[in-house]
Design an enzyme around this catalytic site. Structure first.
Site, PDB file in Angstrom:
ATOM      1  N   GLU A   1       5.967   3.890   1.610  1.00 56.34           N
ATOM      2  CA  GLU A   1       6.684   5.020   1.021  1.00 56.34           C
ATOM      3  C   GLU A   1       7.081   6.057   2.056  1.00 56.34           C
ATOM      4  OE1 GLU A   1       3.264   8.108  -0.648  1.00 56.34           O
ATOM      5  OE2 GLU A   1       4.102   6.622  -1.999  1.00 56.34           O
TER       6      GLU A   1
ATOM      7  N   TYR B   1       5.005  -5.358  -6.445  1.00 53.97           N
ATOM      8  CA  TYR B   1       4.107  -4.832  -7.465  1.00 53.97           C
ATOM      9  C   TYR B   1       4.990  -4.338  -8.619  1.00 53.97           C
ATOM     10  CZ  TYR B   1       0.234  -2.577  -9.724  1.00 53.97           C
ATOM     11  OH  TYR B   1      -0.722  -2.227 -10.645  1.00 53.97           O
TER      12      TYR B   1
ATOM     13  N   CYS C   1       3.857  -6.525  -2.312  1.00 58.22           N
ATOM     14  CA  CYS C   1       3.525  -5.319  -3.058  1.00 58.22           C
ATOM     15  C   CYS C   1       4.552  -4.205  -2.802  1.00 58.22           C
ATOM     16  CB  CYS C   1       2.107  -4.898  -2.691  1.00 58.22           C
ATOM     17  SG  CYS C   1       1.331  -3.735  -3.822  1.00 58.22           S
ATOM     18  N   HIS C   2       4.087  -3.037  -2.359  1.00 57.89           N
ATOM     19  CA  HIS C   2       4.971  -1.898  -2.103  1.00 57.89           C
ATOM     20  C   HIS C   2       5.753  -2.032  -0.799  1.00 57.89           C
ATOM     21  CE1 HIS C   2       2.640  -0.160  -5.366  1.00 57.89           C
ATOM     22  NE2 HIS C   2       3.514   0.826  -5.428  1.00 57.89           N
TER      23      HIS C   2
ATOM     24  N   GLY D   1       0.834  -1.192   0.000  1.00 57.87           N
ATOM     25  CA  GLY D   1       0.000   0.000   0.000  1.00 57.87           C
ATOM     26  C   GLY D   1       0.870   1.243   0.000  1.00 57.87           C
ATOM     27  N   ARG D   2       0.330   2.333   0.513  1.00 55.49           N
ATOM     28  CA  ARG D   2       1.099   3.581   0.506  1.00 55.49           C
ATOM     29  C   ARG D   2       1.957   3.780   1.752  1.00 55.49           C
ATOM     30  NH1 ARG D   2      -2.070   8.351  -0.082  1.00 55.49           N
ATOM     31  NH2 ARG D   2      -3.972   7.220   0.331  1.00 55.49           N
TER      32      ARG D   2
END
Length: 185
Positions: free
Chosen positions: A91, A137, A117-118, A87-88
């Site tokens: 980051e 991802y 994923c992320h 997800g975010r």
């Protein structure tokens, strides 16, 4: 049974956060979900990312997820494994030096780590992917390349293990990722 640490944060991918958390607990493992600057009982906001035929995933607001442990109390030595959802949140979590230190500690101890994923963004920022074959991802491939990892192009519902590290591209890979992750315990 294993004691697993999950590092998460606001706007984590809902499925990648909740499904492995509940599945690991259902298997009898103890899972501590933590987030920097939050304590047990605080909640994080999640997002649902879906594959609906666009050039990238879509994002919708997910659920509130209650943390059950305090980030500031976490010591790598108290855990058997680490799980990093995508997800975010990765980051911005990768900007936290304590998160980076903690991720590195799991690799220095050669403990099982799973990233989806992320979540790979925490691994690349921690300097632990060089020479490893892994996935994420597809939009994260340039980060893996820059960190000198070997990006594996696999189906969205598959996962790959390299030593103590299990990686998967997105939430459709939960069954395969969890099977490979738990096998390392």
């Amino acid at each position: 049974m294993a004691k697993v640490l999950m590092i998460t944060g606001d706007f984590v991918e809902d499925y990648e956060n909740m499904v492995p958390y509940q599945a690991l607990i259902a298997m009898g493992h103890e899972v501590h979900a933590v987030c920097p600057d939050k304590v047990a009982g605080d909640t994080i906001s999640t997002s649902v990312h879906d594959f609906e035929g666009d050039q990238t995933y879509t994002e919708k607001r997910g659920h509130n997820f209650a943390l059950n442990a305090n980030f500031n109390d976490v010591q790598e030595t108290e855990y058997d494994a680490l799980y990093i959802p995508g997800g975010r949140s990765p980051e911005y979590l990768r900007l936290n030096k304590d998160v980076v230190r903690l991720v590195r500690a799991f690799f220095e101890s050669n403990k099982p780590v799973a990233s989806i994923c992320h979540g790979i963004q925490l691994l690349t920022a921690s300097g632990v992917v060089e020479g490893r074959k892994l996935t994420a991802y597809p939009a994260c491939k340039p980060e893996i390349d820059l960190a000198r990892g070997e990006y594996a192009e696999i189906a969205l519902d598959d996962a790959i293990t390299d030593g103590n590290l299990v990686t998967a591209p997105a939430w459709p890979a939960h069954p395969e990722m969890l099977k490979q992750f738990v096998a390392l315990f």
